[in-house]
Motif scaffolding. Structure first.
Motif, PDB file in Angstrom:
ATOM      1  N   ASN B  67       0.880  -1.162   0.000  1.00  0.00           N
ATOM      2  CA  ASN B  67       0.000   0.000   0.000  1.00  0.00           C
ATOM      3  C   ASN B  67       0.920   1.215   0.000  1.00  0.00           C
ATOM      4  O   ASN B  67       1.504   1.573   1.031  1.00  0.00           O
ATOM      5  N   PHE B  68       1.090   1.799  -1.178  1.00  0.00           N
ATOM      6  CA  PHE B  68       2.014   2.919  -1.374  1.00  0.00           C
ATOM      7  C   PHE B  68       1.229   4.211  -1.360  1.00  0.00           C
ATOM      8  O   PHE B  68       0.376   4.451  -2.223  1.00  0.00           O
ATOM      9  N   GLN B  69       1.508   5.064  -0.374  1.00  0.00           N
ATOM     10  CA  GLN B  69       0.873   6.366  -0.241  1.00  0.00           C
ATOM     11  C   GLN B  69       1.970   7.419  -0.359  1.00  0.00           C
ATOM     12  O   GLN B  69       2.626   7.756   0.637  1.00  0.00           O
ATOM     13  N   LYS B  70       2.164   7.942  -1.592  1.00  0.00           N
ATOM     14  CA  LYS B  70       3.295   8.817  -1.843  1.00  0.00           C
ATOM     15  C   LYS B  70       3.222  10.104  -1.035  1.00  0.00           C
ATOM     16  O   LYS B  70       4.215  10.567  -0.481  1.00  0.00           O
ATOM     17  N   ALA B  71       2.053  10.703  -0.980  1.00  0.00           N
ATOM     18  CA  ALA B  71       1.913  11.981  -0.263  1.00  0.00           C
ATOM     19  C   ALA B  71       2.215  11.801   1.222  1.00  0.00           C
ATOM     20  O   ALA B  71       2.834  12.664   1.853  1.00  0.00           O
ATOM     21  N   ALA B  72       1.810  10.694   1.766  1.00  0.00           N
ATOM     22  CA  ALA B  72       2.037  10.413   3.178  1.00  0.00           C
ATOM     23  C   ALA B  72       3.398   9.777   3.421  1.00  0.00           C
ATOM     24  O   ALA B  72       3.795   9.576   4.575  1.00  0.00           O
ATOM     25  N   LYS B  73       4.121   9.448   2.344  1.00  0.00           N
ATOM     26  CA  LYS B  73       5.429   8.780   2.432  1.00  0.00           C
ATOM     27  C   LYS B  73       5.325   7.517   3.283  1.00  0.00           C
ATOM     28  O   LYS B  73       6.094   7.292   4.229  1.00  0.00           O
ATOM     29  N   SER B  74       4.360   6.699   2.894  1.00  0.00           N
ATOM     30  CA  SER B  74       4.079   5.454   3.596  1.00  0.00           C
ATOM     31  C   SER B  74       4.140   4.303   2.598  1.00  0.00           C
ATOM     32  O   SER B  74       3.688   4.434   1.449  1.00  0.00           O
ATOM     33  N   PHE B  75       4.672   3.165   3.049  1.00  0.00           N
ATOM     34  CA  PHE B  75       4.892   2.027   2.141  1.00  0.00           C
ATOM     35  C   PHE B  75       4.755   0.750   2.957  1.00  0.00           C
ATOM     36  O   PHE B  75       5.737   0.199   3.431  1.00  0.00           O
TER      37      PHE B  75
END
Lengths: 114, 115
Positions: B67-75
């Protein structure tokens, strides 16, 4: 063929001694990396070779650490005047080309400085 | 400076269940790669999955997905139908697209599979 080979698997040495750690990458891989993994931590970058030359050695902690890759294949990481803080697993990885291709890791050398 | 944070030192899951491992990172680059690696007791790092930051679609590899959330910088890494062989240390890592190609690693999460 074979994967990345690192020798020795384990090395115990006394404080102040000199050690050499060897990495034999996958045949044809031009990029070679050394990382150091201390107990309970993720790996830390040490040095990156592209062919025979060290393209980035910014991770080497001090001048006691040196690495070579004279023929663009096997690499040797050399540590002079070892200290107890050098105790760690030293990981080597290679890739066909740097950047987007996946890294292939060896099993590492566990260095213990007593 | 680039950093990678894994906030879960240890996770456990029942065999055949699903587990999610968390990872956050910090970078000023706009294009980069993210990885999950597995490290069993043999010490060899094994690539589990890779994500390119410019791709919107989450990467999947069989039972493994991110689950890649670029804006949140979460992976985060999701492992479905957990198997005993999945037990290992899992490391999240980020590679910049600059010329040095070095990986920045998290501290790892130990995954325990309960039979």
């Amino acid at each position: 063929g074979a994967g990345v080979s690192q020798t020795p698997s384990n090395k115990v040495t006394e404080k102040g001694k000199y050690v050499e750690l060897r990495c034999d990458p996958i045949s044809g891989h031009t990029a070679l990396y050394w990382y150091r993994q201390s107990l309970g931590q993720g790996p830390e970058f040490l040095i990156y070779f592209q062919g025979t030359g060290a393209a980035d050695d910014s991770g080497l902690p001090n001048d006691r650490f040196f690495a070579v890759r004279p023929e663009g294949s096997v690499s040797t990481l050399k540590i002079q005047r070892t200290e107890r803080g050098d105790s760690a697993v030293y990981l080597c990885a290679s890739s066909k080309t740097p950047g987007s291709s996946p890294l292939h890791f060896g099993n590492g050398t566990r260095l213990t400085v007593t | 400076a680039q950093t990678v944070t894994q906030s879960q030192p240890e996770m456990s899951v029942q065999e055949a269940e699903t587990v999610t491992l968390s990872c956050t990172y910090d970078t000023s680059e706009s294009d980069y790669y993210l990885f999950w690696y597995k490290q069993p007791p043999s010490r060899q790092m094994i690539l589990v999955i890779r994500q390119e930051a410019y791709k919107q679609q989450n990467a999947t590899e069989n039972r493994f997905s991110v689950n890649f959330q670029k804006a949140a910088k979460s992976f985060s890494l999701k492992i479905s139908d957990s198997q005993l062989g999945d037990a290992a240390m899992y490391f999240c890592a980020q590679e910049g697209t600059g010329s040095n190609y070095q990986l920045i690693w998290g501290a790892g999460t130990k995954l325990i599979i309960k039979p």
